[in-house]
Design a protein around this motif. Structure first.
Motif, mmCIF file in Angstrom:
data_model
loop_
_atom_site.group_PDB
_atom_site.id
_atom_site.type_symbol
_atom_site.label_atom_id
_atom_site.label_comp_id
_atom_site.label_asym_id
_atom_site.label_seq_id
_atom_site.Cartn_x
_atom_site.Cartn_y
_atom_site.Cartn_z
ATOM 1 N N THR A 224 0.837 -1.210 0.000
ATOM 2 C CA THR A 224 0.000 0.000 0.000
ATOM 3 C C THR A 224 0.872 1.260 0.000
ATOM 4 N N THR A 225 1.950 1.204 0.732
ATOM 5 C CA THR A 225 2.868 2.345 0.802
ATOM 6 C C THR A 225 3.681 2.482 -0.490
ATOM 7 N N LEU A 226 4.252 1.340 -0.933
ATOM 8 C CA LEU A 226 5.150 1.358 -2.104
ATOM 9 C C LEU A 226 4.433 1.747 -3.387
ATOM 10 N N TYR B 71 4.148 6.212 -4.082
ATOM 11 C CA TYR B 71 5.294 7.083 -3.774
ATOM 12 C C TYR B 71 6.049 6.742 -2.488
ATOM 13 N N GLY B 72 5.619 5.667 -1.797
ATOM 14 C CA GLY B 72 6.219 5.389 -0.491
ATOM 15 C C GLY B 72 5.560 6.176 0.635
ATOM 16 N N TRP B 73 4.394 6.771 0.305
ATOM 17 C CA TRP B 73 3.672 7.567 1.305
ATOM 18 C C TRP B 73 3.149 6.700 2.447
ATOM 19 N N ARG B 74 3.394 7.116 3.655
ATOM 20 C CA ARG B 74 2.704 6.554 4.818
ATOM 21 C C ARG B 74 1.336 7.216 4.903
ATOM 22 N N ILE C 149 6.693 10.598 3.050
ATOM 23 C CA ILE C 149 7.326 9.410 2.475
ATOM 24 C C ILE C 149 8.038 8.598 3.555
ATOM 25 N N ALA C 150 7.591 7.326 3.702
ATOM 26 C CA ALA C 150 8.162 6.460 4.732
ATOM 27 C C ALA C 150 9.005 5.335 4.137
#
Ligand SMILES: *Cc1c(COP(=O)(O)O)cnc(C)c1O
Length: 365
Positions: free
Chosen positions: A212-214, A217-220, A225-226
């Motif tokens: 879900t994060t990847l 954009y890697g958004w938490r 970005i996490a």
């Protein structure tokens, strides 16, 4: 006499046109185009259908593989093992994410990754974190046997279900049998979008959370970005609406495909071995046969106005882009199948007359 095509997407599109237009109108009226109500509903319906806690929409089957691999290795790096006869999708995904790829030979009868050959590949090479087992042609692989080899070595298992949606064994449906499953909704798959699409399935909340994060954009959370290796891989609302409309028809489409393959199997001359697909363990995605000289059979079929194709002509380790690295690698069964396999027309809208003509051509070879 008209040509019998390997596949013809126009037929289902013509039949479903008005219903698809309604689904599209619903999206336009909603004002949502990405990650809205259709996508949320599709994720639930897909998870229910496969029998897992989480189904996550992504932009393609190759992205699904890449994201699944990345979700299993928070630190990045390492190697995956897969079969070399399954179209190189896992190879492309792994390479794109910076992972190494090793190959395991396949079983001569099923053409699927051979669990008996797997232990040697895993022990020989360090740093393998996952095995990708492809349910090739639609047949559910022996995932349990693969897991028995992998588990004691701490290696995770990814099922590539791009060809096998709806196929099931007693333990469950393809996509629920290992750590994580990946699906493609490319238009020719048994569940096709009107463009590209894919999904990742899992019961593991950590994997679901990482995908879900990847995939965004890697958004938490928004703009935070996490995860370093994030990117953009989304399934849009229009495709999600198409997939929601089509998902309930997968079972009957698969049954029709199996029926067609069984007809070919019964009709074929003794020079042609049609790989069997006589049960729910098979989605009937491809009607593949084995013969001494596949090009010769293809020419015979073409003279009878019957289409065919090869899935797949070049094993991964012999692809121009990679072969230098694998010059000393021998995969005897995989290599022996080259030139012997041929795919026959197989899709639910084939007419009786067309099936008959393919059968006659197979019988007279
Ligand atoms: C089609 C396919 C893929 C790739 O899916 P895309 O959506 O085209 O990226 C992966 N694995 C297998 C076995 C496939 O048949």
């Amino acid at each position: 006499m008209s040509f019998v095509p390997l596949n013809d997407l126009r037929r289902s599109l013509l039949e479903q046109g008005p219903s698809l237009a309604k689904a599209f109108a619903r999206v336009v009226d909603s004002g949502w185009l990405v990650h809205g109500p259709e996508h949320a509903a599709f994720q639930h319906e897909m998870a229910d259908y496969i029998g897992v806690d989480h189904a996550l929409g992504v932009a393609s089957g190759t992205d699904a593989l890449e994201l699944a691999m990345q979700a299993l290795t928070p630190g990045g790096g390492g190697a995956v093992v897969t079969a070399a006869n399954a179209g190189a999708y896992a190879t492309v995904a792994a390479r794109s994410a910076g992972f190494e790829v090793r190959y395991c030979d396949v079983d001569p009868v099923s053409h699927l990754l051979d669990p008996d050959a797997l232990g040697a590949v895993l022990d020989d090479e360090g740093a393998v974190f996952a095995v990708v087992v492809t349910h090739l042609y639609g047949r559910v692989a022996d995932v349990e046997a693969v897991r028995r080899v992998c588990a004691p070595r701490g290696v995770r298992v990814i099922e590539d279900c791009a060809q096998a949606i709806g196929a099931e064994i007693a333990a469950g449906r393809a996509g629920s049998l290992a750590d994580v499953g990946t699906f493609s909704f490319y238009p020719t798959k048994n569940l096709g979008a009107l463009g590209d699409g894919g999904a990742v399935t899992t019961n593991d909340p950590t994997i679901a959370d990482r995908v879900t994060t990847l995939r965004q954009y890697g958004w938490r959370t928004k703009y935070r970005i996490a995860e370093r290796s994030g990117r953009n891989s989304r399934l849009d609302e229009l495709q999600a609406a198409v997939l929601r409309y089509r998902l309930p028809f997968v079972a009957e489409g698969n049954a029709r495909r199996r029926e067609i393959i069984a007809r070919y199997e019964d009709a074929a001359s003794e020079r042609v071995l049609v790989l069997e697909a006589r049960g729910a363990y098979h989605s009937g995605h491809l009607a593949v046969c084995e013969t001494e000289d596949a090009a010769d059979l293809a020419a015979h079929l073409a003279r009878a106005d019957v289409g065919s194709d090869v899935h797949y002509p070049v094993p991964d380790h012999r692809q121009e882009a990679y072969e230098a690295q694998y010059a000393s690698l021998r995969l005897p069964v995989t290599e022996r199948l080259v030139g012997r396999i041929l795919s026959l027309p197989c899709f639910p809208e084939l007419t009786e007359d067309e099936i008959e003509r393919v059968c006659r051509a197979l019988a007279t070879y």
